[in-house]
Design a protein around this motif. Structure first.
Motif, short mmCIF file in Angstrom:
data_model
loop_
_atom_site.label_atom_id
_atom_site.label_comp_id
_atom_site.label_asym_id
_atom_site.label_seq_id
_atom_site.Cartn_x
_atom_site.Cartn_y
_atom_site.Cartn_z
N ALA A 126 48.20 -11.72 -8.97
CA ALA A 126 48.30 -10.32 -9.38
C ALA A 126 49.69 -9.95 -9.90
N SER A 127 49.70 -9.16 -10.96
CA SER A 127 50.93 -8.51 -11.42
C SER A 127 51.20 -7.30 -10.55
N VAL A 128 50.12 -6.64 -10.13
CA VAL A 128 50.19 -5.47 -9.26
C VAL A 128 48.96 -5.48 -8.36
N VAL A 129 49.18 -5.11 -7.11
CA VAL A 129 48.09 -5.07 -6.13
C VAL A 129 47.81 -3.62 -5.75
N VAL A 130 46.54 -3.26 -5.76
CA VAL A 130 46.11 -1.92 -5.32
C VAL A 130 45.37 -2.10 -4.01
N HIS A 131 45.92 -1.51 -2.97
CA HIS A 131 45.34 -1.62 -1.64
C HIS A 131 44.32 -0.49 -1.43
N VAL A 132 43.08 -0.88 -1.23
CA VAL A 132 42.00 0.07 -0.89
C VAL A 132 41.64 -0.24 0.56
N PRO A 133 42.16 0.55 1.51
CA PRO A 133 42.03 0.20 2.92
C PRO A 133 40.66 0.53 3.50
N ALA A 134 39.67 -0.24 3.11
CA ALA A 134 38.31 -0.01 3.58
C ALA A 134 37.73 -1.31 4.13
N GLN A 135 36.79 -1.16 5.03
CA GLN A 135 36.15 -2.33 5.63
C GLN A 135 35.35 -3.13 4.60
N THR A 136 35.49 -4.43 4.66
CA THR A 136 34.72 -5.35 3.82
C THR A 136 34.01 -6.33 4.74
N MET A 137 33.33 -7.29 4.15
CA MET A 137 32.68 -8.32 4.97
C MET A 137 33.71 -9.16 5.72
N SER B 286 25.84 -2.30 17.82
CA SER B 286 25.49 -1.07 17.10
C SER B 286 25.36 -1.34 15.60
N ARG B 287 24.55 -0.55 14.98
CA ARG B 287 24.31 -0.69 13.55
C ARG B 287 25.27 0.23 12.80
N PRO B 288 26.19 -0.32 12.02
CA PRO B 288 27.16 0.53 11.31
C PRO B 288 26.49 1.33 10.20
N LEU B 289 27.05 2.49 9.93
CA LEU B 289 26.53 3.36 8.88
C LEU B 289 26.65 2.68 7.52
N LEU B 290 27.80 2.10 7.24
CA LEU B 290 28.05 1.38 5.99
C LEU B 290 28.39 -0.06 6.33
N PRO B 291 27.40 -0.96 6.33
CA PRO B 291 27.64 -2.33 6.77
C PRO B 291 28.34 -3.18 5.71
N MET B 292 28.86 -4.31 6.19
CA MET B 292 29.47 -5.33 5.34
C MET B 292 30.52 -4.69 4.43
N GLY B 293 30.38 -4.80 3.14
CA GLY B 293 31.39 -4.26 2.23
C GLY B 293 31.06 -2.91 1.65
N SER B 294 30.04 -2.24 2.17
CA SER B 294 29.61 -0.98 1.56
C SER B 294 30.69 0.09 1.53
N LEU B 295 31.51 0.16 2.57
CA LEU B 295 32.57 1.17 2.58
C LEU B 295 33.57 0.89 1.46
N TYR B 296 33.98 -0.36 1.30
CA TYR B 296 34.90 -0.73 0.22
C TYR B 296 34.30 -0.41 -1.15
N GLU B 297 33.06 -0.78 -1.34
CA GLU B 297 32.40 -0.57 -2.64
C GLU B 297 32.22 0.91 -2.94
N GLY B 298 31.86 1.70 -1.92
CA GLY B 298 31.76 3.15 -2.10
C GLY B 298 33.10 3.76 -2.43
N ALA B 299 34.15 3.26 -1.78
CA ALA B 299 35.50 3.76 -2.05
C ALA B 299 35.91 3.41 -3.48
N LEU B 300 35.53 2.23 -3.96
CA LEU B 300 35.83 1.88 -5.35
C LEU B 300 35.17 2.86 -6.31
#
Length: 191
Positions: free
Chosen positions: A128-139, A147-161
């Motif tokens: 990377a020339s530049v890194v953008v940190h998106v602090p969300a849960q991924t896989m 417990s069953r998470p509301l946004l499983p695996m990488g869904s939180l990261y993808e929704g944030a994108l």
């Protein structure tokens, strides 16, 4: 149904409440994209899986803004050059395909903007020339538990994108002086 929708939106919104970088991800993306446009560069996007789908949505809107935007692996994607920008995503920090694409872009002299939830680890950061940190849960940090998470695996990261990219498109419209009618006029009519 509205309660569940609100919970999902609140979880995505929480990603943006504690900025982890200075300047924030929105500012970095707008600066990098508008700089590429100013040097008459093309913008390329690449990501795997659902991350890739979010980047394809961004690519579409960048084209609507009048930019030369391309999805890596499309049949009409031109070669990348030193004026250009590659926007790649590796939420968990690295994927072999992302590493390879970023490596080719860097060896061709292009700038590489990497979106990731794991800026301290992962193989893709090295390209990377530049890194953008998106602090969300991924896989990478999704623990299978009782417990069953509301946004499983990488869904939180993808929704944030998705939300981040909508903010980027809105801000770029202002920066580039592209009003709603000009953007709308670039939408395909072959549907």
């Amino acid at each position: 149904m509205s309660t569940l929708a609100s919970q999902i939106c609140n979880q995505i919104s929480s990603v943006f409440t504690n900025p982890t970088t200075t300047p924030p991800p929105l500012d970095i993306l707008v600066e990098e994209i508008s700089s590429a446009a100013a040097r008459n560069g093309k913008i390329f996007v690449y990501g795997v899986g659902r991350e890739g789908l979010m980047l394809k949505a961004l690519c579409m809107r960048l084209a609507h803004l009048g930019l030369s935007a391309h999805c890596v692996f499309d049949m009409t994607t031109p070669p990348i050059s030193p004026r250009d920008l590659l926007i790649a995503s590796a939420g968990p920090g690295g994927f072999s395909t992302v590493d390879a694409i970023c490596g080719v872009a860097r060896s061709s002299g292009a700038r590489v903007l990497l979106l990731t939830a794991q800026p301290e680890s992962g193989s893709s950061v090295a390209y990377a020339s530049v890194v953008v940190h998106v602090p969300a849960q991924t896989m990478a940090d999704d623990e299978a538990g009782e417990s069953r998470p509301l946004l499983p695996m990488g869904s939180l990261y993808e929704g944030a994108l998705f939300v981040l990219f909508e903010m980027v498109v809105f801000r770029l419209g202002e920066v580039l002086g592209e009003g709603p009618e000009a953007v709308r006029a670039r939408h395909t009519n072959l549907e």
